[in-house]
Every structure is written in C-alpha cells, then in structure tokens.
Design a protein around this motif. Sequence first.
Motif, PDB file in Angstrom:
ATOM      1  N   TRP A   1      -5.742   3.266   1.789  1.00  9.99           N
ATOM      2  CA  TRP A   1      -6.406   2.311   2.678  1.00  9.99           C
ATOM      3  C   TRP A   1      -7.910   2.548   2.764  1.00  9.99           C
ATOM      4  O   TRP A   1      -8.692   1.593   2.876  1.00  9.99           O
ATOM      5  CB  TRP A   1      -5.767   2.348   4.065  1.00  9.99           C
ATOM      6  CG  TRP A   1      -4.518   1.533   4.132  1.00  9.99           C
ATOM      7  CD1 TRP A   1      -3.246   1.962   4.308  1.00  9.99           C
ATOM      8  CD2 TRP A   1      -4.432   0.100   3.994  1.00  9.99           C
ATOM      9  NE1 TRP A   1      -2.364   0.909   4.286  1.00  9.99           N
ATOM     10  CE2 TRP A   1      -3.062  -0.242   4.106  1.00  9.99           C
ATOM     11  CE3 TRP A   1      -5.361  -0.914   3.798  1.00  9.99           C
ATOM     12  CZ2 TRP A   1      -2.607  -1.555   4.027  1.00  9.99           C
ATOM     13  CZ3 TRP A   1      -4.922  -2.227   3.704  1.00  9.99           C
ATOM     14  CH2 TRP A   1      -3.562  -2.536   3.823  1.00  9.99           C
TER      15      TRP A   1
ATOM     16  N   ALA B   1       0.825  -1.207   0.000  1.00  9.58           N
ATOM     17  CA  ALA B   1       0.000   0.000   0.000  1.00  9.58           C
ATOM     18  C   ALA B   1       0.860   1.257   0.000  1.00  9.58           C
ATOM     19  O   ALA B   1       0.484   2.280  -0.590  1.00  9.58           O
ATOM     20  CB  ALA B   1      -0.930  -0.001   1.220  1.00  9.58           C
TER      21      ALA B   1
ATOM     22  N   LEU C   1      -3.464  -5.264  -4.677  1.00 11.81           N
ATOM     23  CA  LEU C   1      -3.616  -5.132  -3.224  1.00 11.81           C
ATOM     24  C   LEU C   1      -4.933  -5.727  -2.737  1.00 11.81           C
ATOM     25  O   LEU C   1      -4.966  -6.412  -1.702  1.00 11.81           O
ATOM     26  CB  LEU C   1      -3.517  -3.659  -2.821  1.00 11.81           C
ATOM     27  CG  LEU C   1      -3.694  -3.339  -1.335  1.00 11.81           C
ATOM     28  CD1 LEU C   1      -2.681  -4.085  -0.473  1.00 11.81           C
ATOM     29  CD2 LEU C   1      -3.585  -1.824  -1.094  1.00 11.81           C
ATOM     30  N   VAL C   2      -6.018  -5.497  -3.465  1.00 15.72           N
ATOM     31  CA  VAL C   2      -7.303  -6.048  -3.011  1.00 15.72           C
ATOM     32  C   VAL C   2      -7.282  -7.572  -3.057  1.00 15.72           C
ATOM     33  O   VAL C   2      -7.923  -8.234  -2.231  1.00 15.72           O
ATOM     34  CB  VAL C   2      -8.487  -5.479  -3.827  1.00 15.72           C
ATOM     35  CG1 VAL C   2      -8.603  -3.980  -3.653  1.00 15.72           C
ATOM     36  CG2 VAL C   2      -8.392  -5.850  -5.293  1.00 15.72           C
TER      37      VAL C   2
ATOM     38  N   VAL D   1      -8.691  -5.005   7.626  1.00 18.38           N
ATOM     39  CA  VAL D   1      -8.162  -3.807   6.963  1.00 18.38           C
ATOM     40  C   VAL D   1      -7.708  -2.751   7.966  1.00 18.38           C
ATOM     41  O   VAL D   1      -6.658  -2.119   7.774  1.00 18.38           O
ATOM     42  CB  VAL D   1      -9.208  -3.227   5.988  1.00 18.38           C
ATOM     43  CG1 VAL D   1      -8.709  -1.905   5.396  1.00 18.38           C
ATOM     44  CG2 VAL D   1      -9.497  -4.214   4.875  1.00 18.38           C
TER      45      VAL D   1
ATOM     46  N   VAL E   1      -9.312   0.925  -0.320  1.00 13.59           N
ATOM     47  CA  VAL E   1      -9.315  -0.524  -0.166  1.00 13.59           C
ATOM     48  C   VAL E   1     -10.434  -0.965   0.772  1.00 13.59           C
ATOM     49  O   VAL E   1     -11.133  -1.956   0.506  1.00 13.59           O
ATOM     50  CB  VAL E   1      -7.949  -1.012   0.355  1.00 13.59           C
ATOM     51  CG1 VAL E   1      -8.005  -2.489   0.762  1.00 13.59           C
ATOM     52  CG2 VAL E   1      -6.874  -0.802  -0.702  1.00 13.59           C
TER      53      VAL E   1
ATOM     54  N   ILE F   1      -3.552  -1.246  -6.992  1.00 15.39           N
ATOM     55  CA  ILE F   1      -4.823  -1.413  -6.274  1.00 15.39           C
ATOM     56  C   ILE F   1      -5.443  -2.771  -6.573  1.00 15.39           C
ATOM     57  O   ILE F   1      -5.912  -3.478  -5.658  1.00 15.39           O
ATOM     58  CB  ILE F   1      -5.808  -0.284  -6.644  1.00 15.39           C
ATOM     59  CG1 ILE F   1      -5.382   1.041  -5.988  1.00 15.39           C
ATOM     60  CG2 ILE F   1      -7.227  -0.644  -6.208  1.00 15.39           C
ATOM     61  CD1 ILE F   1      -5.563   1.086  -4.490  1.00 15.39           C
TER      62      ILE F   1
END
Length: 529
Positions: free
Chosen positions: A171, A117, A347-348, A374, A174, A344
Amino acid sequence: MSTTAGGSTQQESEEQGRRGAFSSRRVFILAAIGSAVGLGNIWRFPYVAYENGGGAFVVPYLVALLTAGIPFLLLDYAIGHRHRGSAPLSFARLRRGTEGLGWWQVGICFLIAIYYAAVIAWALRYTFFSLDEAWGDDPEGFFFGEFLQAGDIRVTADVVPGVLVPLLIVWLAVLAIMALGVQRGIGATSLIFIPVLVLAFTALVVRALFLPGAGEGLDALFTPDWSALGSASVWAAAFGQIFFSLSIGFGIMITYASYVGRREDMIGSGLVVGFSNSGFELLAGIGVFAALGFMAQAGGVGVSEVASDGIGLAFVAFPAIISEAPAGALIGVLFFGSLVIAGITSLVSVIEVVISAVRDKLDTGRLTATLGVVVPAAVLSLVLFSTTSGIYVLDVVDHFVNQYGILVVALISMLVVAWVLRALTGLGDHLNVHGRPRIGAGWRILTSLVAPAGLAVVLFFALRDDLRAPYEDYPDWLLLVFGWLLVVALPLVGFLLARLPWRAGTHLDGAPPGSDPAAPLHATEGGSR
C-alpha cells in the motif's frame, strides 16, 4: 472560444492539465497492457484452457476476443476518450441519468483494490520464501497454516504479522505511485514494469521448458478435445476469460482513455492491447504447464493430478515445483516476482478509477484525492485481510464481485449505451476520426448483440452453479455478508452517489467542448501541462 496551437480549446487544455494525461500513445498502451495483464493471466487462463478442451479452446477463445472482448474494449475507449472524464463523469456526459453506472464501477474497483493488494503481498513474501524454500516439505500446510494461520471459518481480529508487513509495503508503494500522478506515476511505472515483467516471465518459461516432463505438460494443455466445442459451458468459459482478463466493463479503460491525446489512434491501440494480453496468456499457459508436467513426472502421476488454478496453483503447486526443480530458487523468484509486478500494474489501474472519480466530482488536488482514497482502502485491506480469517473473506468477495459485480454492470452499461441511449454511432464516429482500421455497422452489431449475449450466458452459468450449491461450501452467513449483500449494495450506493452535486463549472449532458468528431482536439504538448 479561443483555441491553443494544437487545436484544442483553452477550456479543454485547462481541463486536461488539471486531470493529467499520458505523455504518448506508447505510454497509454503499456499502462493499458499493465492493467489487463494481471494475476488472472498467469494463474487462471492456463487451467481454464486445460479444463475446456485444451488446444480446441483456442477456437472459442479467439471468437470471444474478436466478437466481444475487443469490441467492448473499444466501447470503453470511445466513452472515455470522447467524454474526457472518469467513469461517472463520462457516463454523466453521455446522459445525466446514467451517472450511477459509473459510480457502480467505482465501487467495484474499490472493493477489488482492498483484496487484490493482499494477494500481491502474499506473492511479495513468497518471492523471498523461494530463496530458502521456507515452505519445507508441505507447501499446502505451510501456506494455510504457518503463513496465513487460517483456522476455522469465522471472522476474527487476530493479526498475522507475516501478512501485515508486506501488505503495508504494497500500500505504501501504491500510495507513492498514485501521488505522482498519471504520467509520472502510472505511466512511468508501466514503462519500467511491463518490459521487466515480459523479460522475467519469458525467462521463467524458457527455464520451465527445459525441465524433465515439460513436454508431457504441454501435451496435456494443447492436445485438442474437439468435442468440447459442442458444450455451451466451454464457450461461456471463453467469454468469461476474455471479460475478466481485458479489464473491460468496470471503469478502468474509460478512465485511462480519458488521459489520451485527442489525435491518437484508439482503434489501433485497442487491437495492440487486446492481442498483447492474449499473447501473454498463451505465454503463461506454456510456462505453467511445462512446470506442471515436471511436477507430474517427479511425483509419478498424471498432469491432471497436479493441475490447478488460482491460489492453489500459485502458493501450493508452484512451491512444490520449486522444491523439486533444478535452480528452483530462480524459478521461484521469477514466478512470484512476476506475480508482484503484474499485480501492482493492475492494482494502480483499479485504484485510479476511484481517484479519478473523486477528483472529477469534488475538484480536489491529486495528492488530496490520493490520500482520501488510498488511506481508507489500505486500512480496510489491513483490517480484513491481514487476519487469520482473511483468506476466507477474500475468496468470497473475489468470487461475488467478479461474477455479479463486474459482469452485471458490464452487461447493463452495454445495453444502456447501445439500446437506451443509442450512442454507438456517435462513439464509433469519434473513434474513426483518427483510428484505423475504421469500424462501422459490424462493430455496432457485435457491441449491441454478440457481446451482451456472451455476458448473459456467462452470468447464467455462474448463477446456476451458485444456486445449486453454496460456493466452496462456505457457511450461509459468510456468503450473505461478504457476497450477496455486497452485490446488492454496490448499485444502490452508486446511484446514491450520483445524486451528489458536481463541482462548479463541470460540463455535463453531452461531450465536453471540442469533442465533436468533425473538429477533434488533442491534449497540449506532451499530453499534460
């Protein structure tokens, strides 16, 4: 046991509705491509190819893709699709004693998420820096100095506001995506972001190809050095690149495959994902080296003088290119915007591995699990990587988690599934029910022998290099705390978590009801309820 009209048992339908699902094969493929296509495709592959034989690198790269990458990808798909669970639950259903392998993968994903991130946050900030070339005449000094405020190598609590704010934004984005669920969050994001990423990066490549000196850059990348094919390290680099770029071996594809309808063609999907990922890497190589060729010509030096990878390429070399190139602001926005989008979508996928495992284990709702995963991840990320020491901690954690986290658990899990559980035949049969082309003994040989051998060679060279000299000459305490200790802690914590009881009613020790390849099931209409 009653069945729905689609052929799935009522229990299976309820389980699928609780966990969520992708609405179609197309959404799954885009989500899988989004996971595979990340920062490493853009800033790692071009330099790895250049350093390992140029055009000749295509040979070991394709060999690694076909003999190890895609076979291992199909193994992940088979485990998740047949056993319908997160990584820990799918391994528990393979054999209860292997559940710890799944939690080991979950731990790796959690660590990757908290530092990945930060890099996305840097790219987000640099997207706007590109508009006025905020780095001035010294991109390197600006990045490490004014932007990151990196000083001596020590862990500090000195916050850098210019990193803290974009990291918080990443964040929050996300959190919103993950709270929306598998289809409305991850699936919808992939449907939008992947086409945008391809269009934006294609536009960047086209613009780079018209820069003066682009041809010299492409010559440097594609001119083959056939003698490199005799080097074991070149072949190890090819296998390493494939494993790192396909998102295999650490829970992502197991988790995503568990959200796919029973009747979908997972073999064909794996081929599409594997070749799409490699196609994007080739596109990245063309764009990056065309731009580096321009930079070399502008500086009156050879391409070898400006070629680099990783953070140096993205945040030092490319800003220098942007400052010199016609329409530099456009190139900057396209390049750093592509990094943000690719980051992104990856990351997800990483954080979903953790959320899915928590939901399966504790029987929590989507929002509860998302907040429970998260928020702590974001707090750790902000504490560790928005400070003046963040760059050093990030570099060490990234190196050790990739080399001795992902690769080790991938190697062990592959050997366990193939040789201890001897589960390859059943998993292959499952894929063959609706998959084309069919797989058989060849796939089993590649998965049980060739792919593990490739991983072992990569690990050998990595360990040899790290034992010869400290990584990047960092102090021993930094490498010990944020490197070797983390590597040792991950499997220990994983197998401890495996001792926690599952939620009541969880089906363990074997595939869930309806998973017999002779009587395949699929999700309810639309993939979820």
